[in-house]
Design an enzyme around this catalytic site. Structure first.
Site, PDB file in Angstrom:
ATOM      1  N   ILE A 357       8.731  48.715  16.614  1.00 17.11           N
ATOM      2  CA  ILE A 357       7.365  48.196  16.590  1.00 17.11           C
ATOM      3  C   ILE A 357       7.242  46.995  17.532  1.00 17.11           C
ATOM      4  CG2 ILE A 357       5.637  47.066  15.137  1.00 17.11           C
ATOM      5  CD1 ILE A 357       6.695  48.759  12.808  1.00 17.11           C
ATOM      6  N   HIS A 358       6.192  46.994  18.314  1.00 15.41           N
ATOM      7  CA  HIS A 358       5.866  45.862  19.188  1.00 15.41           C
ATOM      8  C   HIS A 358       4.730  45.073  18.553  1.00 15.41           C
ATOM      9  CE1 HIS A 358       5.139  43.629  22.909  1.00 15.41           C
ATOM     10  NE2 HIS A 358       3.846  43.833  22.669  1.00 15.41           N
TER      11      HIS A 358
END
Length: 373
Positions: A357-358
């Site tokens: 996840i960014h």
């Protein structure tokens, strides 16, 4: 001692509780030494020995004249000392030094080795020691040779070695924390003598992969039987032992392959597997990748300039030799690397077959893996 409510709870649920100390009088026979059941002898088909460990206290002249603290007692004091002298440079010193400095105490750490957290990867240990000097007075290559009581607390004679000439200095503090490790309690219940239990060179009960001792029907786990001194390892062993007691013909091995750990100091540290130094000493082929927190979005937002992820892998099998992290959330970030090592996943699987996840900090782990040669 067990709290009265804890005793009442167990008795209400069908558990017989014998409050007091005990010792083996022969294999698989335990005698209660004090309390209302003193003199009573107990035996069973299965006996589980989980007597834990206690702080190791070095024989320092004068130490017995000072009300020193240990990891067993320091969290029960009524007020924060203005100054705290810590003997030892391991995880207990790092964590409790962090706690009491955050509470406002002036902390001095005396460490006999050249760095704090000597069991960690040298890069991690060196970085932590450098950062610790910003918060604590850190004396390395040093030892306390004498302790004296004073009107306000205590003072210690500290011998430091720089070059060939040692020098002595006296350090005063309100309180002294002895953080020089822990020793198993096997000597307190005649485990090796009357109990017939095999002990290793450090006094731990020797058990096999299924947590069985050399005496049939006697099992053990936790600090008294392993060298980890980690609550999560004892928790994992307890689950294994519970299964093995209930399913004696379907025994499961304990979690011996990997022992992850974390140091809850500031900065946090987390590790799984071999250090770079251990890999080199073993002559294992290896590749290494490092990724700074600052190189990913979350670390950049933290304005972090010191934290990093380090991964060491076999270039052919692509399996992890070890992984080491220093920085915020290290104990959480190590988890995918821990799973990879324990489940036999390759670094490429962990890097490329899942989505990170960014802009989460876990991108530091992802990029460290992606950049392995």
């Amino acid at each position: 001692p067990m709290h009265d409510d804890a005793v009442a709870y167990r008795r209400a649920n069908g558990v017989d509780v014998f409050a007091g100390s005990a010792r083996f009088v022969e294999p698989k026979v335990v005698e209660v030494l004090d309390g209302e059941h003193a003199g009573e002898r107990l035996t069973a088909d299965n006996i589980v020995v989980t007597v834990g460990s206690r702080p190791a206290v070095p024989p320092i002249p004068g130490l017995d004249t000072v009300p020193y603290l240990t990891s067993d007692t320091i969290m029960r004091i009524d007020e924060v000392p203005r100054s705290l002298l810590v003997l030892g440079g391991g995880f207990i010193a790092a964590e409790l030094g962090h706690v009491f400095e955050a509470f406002g105490a002036a902390v001095t750490i005396v460490q006999r080795g050249p760095r704090l957290l000597m069991a960690e990867d040298v890069e991690i240990s060196t970085t932590y020691t450098r950062l610790a000097r910003n918060r604590f007075t850190v004396l390395t290559n040093a030892a306390i040779t004498r302790v004296e009581r004073t009107a306000t607390g205590m003072r210690a004679q500290v011998r430091t070695t720089k070059g060939a000439t040692p020098s002595d200095v006296w350090i005063e503090a309100d309180a002294l924390l002895v953080a020089t490790g822990r020793i198993p309690n096997t000597d307190r219940f005649d485990a090796a003598g009357a109990g017939g239990l095999e002990l290793d060179a450090h006094g731990h009960i020797v058990v096999n992969a299924y947590l069985q001792s050399n005496v049939p029907g006697v099992w053990s786990f936790g600090d008294v039987a392993n060298h980890f001194q980690l609550k999560h390892m004892a928790n994992a062993e307890r689950r294994v032992l519970s299964h093995n007691l209930q399913h004696p013909h379907e025994l499961r091995p304990g979690p011996a392959y990997a022992a992850p750990h974390a140091v809850f100091a500031d900065p946090q540290i987390a590790s799984i597997g071999m250090t770079e130094e251990q890999v080199v000493a073993a002559g294992l082929p290896h590749v290494i990748s490092r990724k700074r927190y600052a190189d990913v979005a979350y670390g950049w937002a933290l304005e972090d300039t010191t934290s990093f992820v380090k991964v060491i892998a076999d270039p052919t099998t692509r399996l992890l030799h070890g992984a080491h992290i220093i920085g915020p959330q290290a104990a959480l970030l190590i988890q995918p690397l821990l799973q990879a090592r324990m489940l036999g996943q390759t670094v490429d699987q962990v890097a490329r077959d899942v989505v990170y996840i960014h802009p989460a900090l876990s991108e530091a782990v992802e990029n460290a893996l992606l950049e392995l040669p």
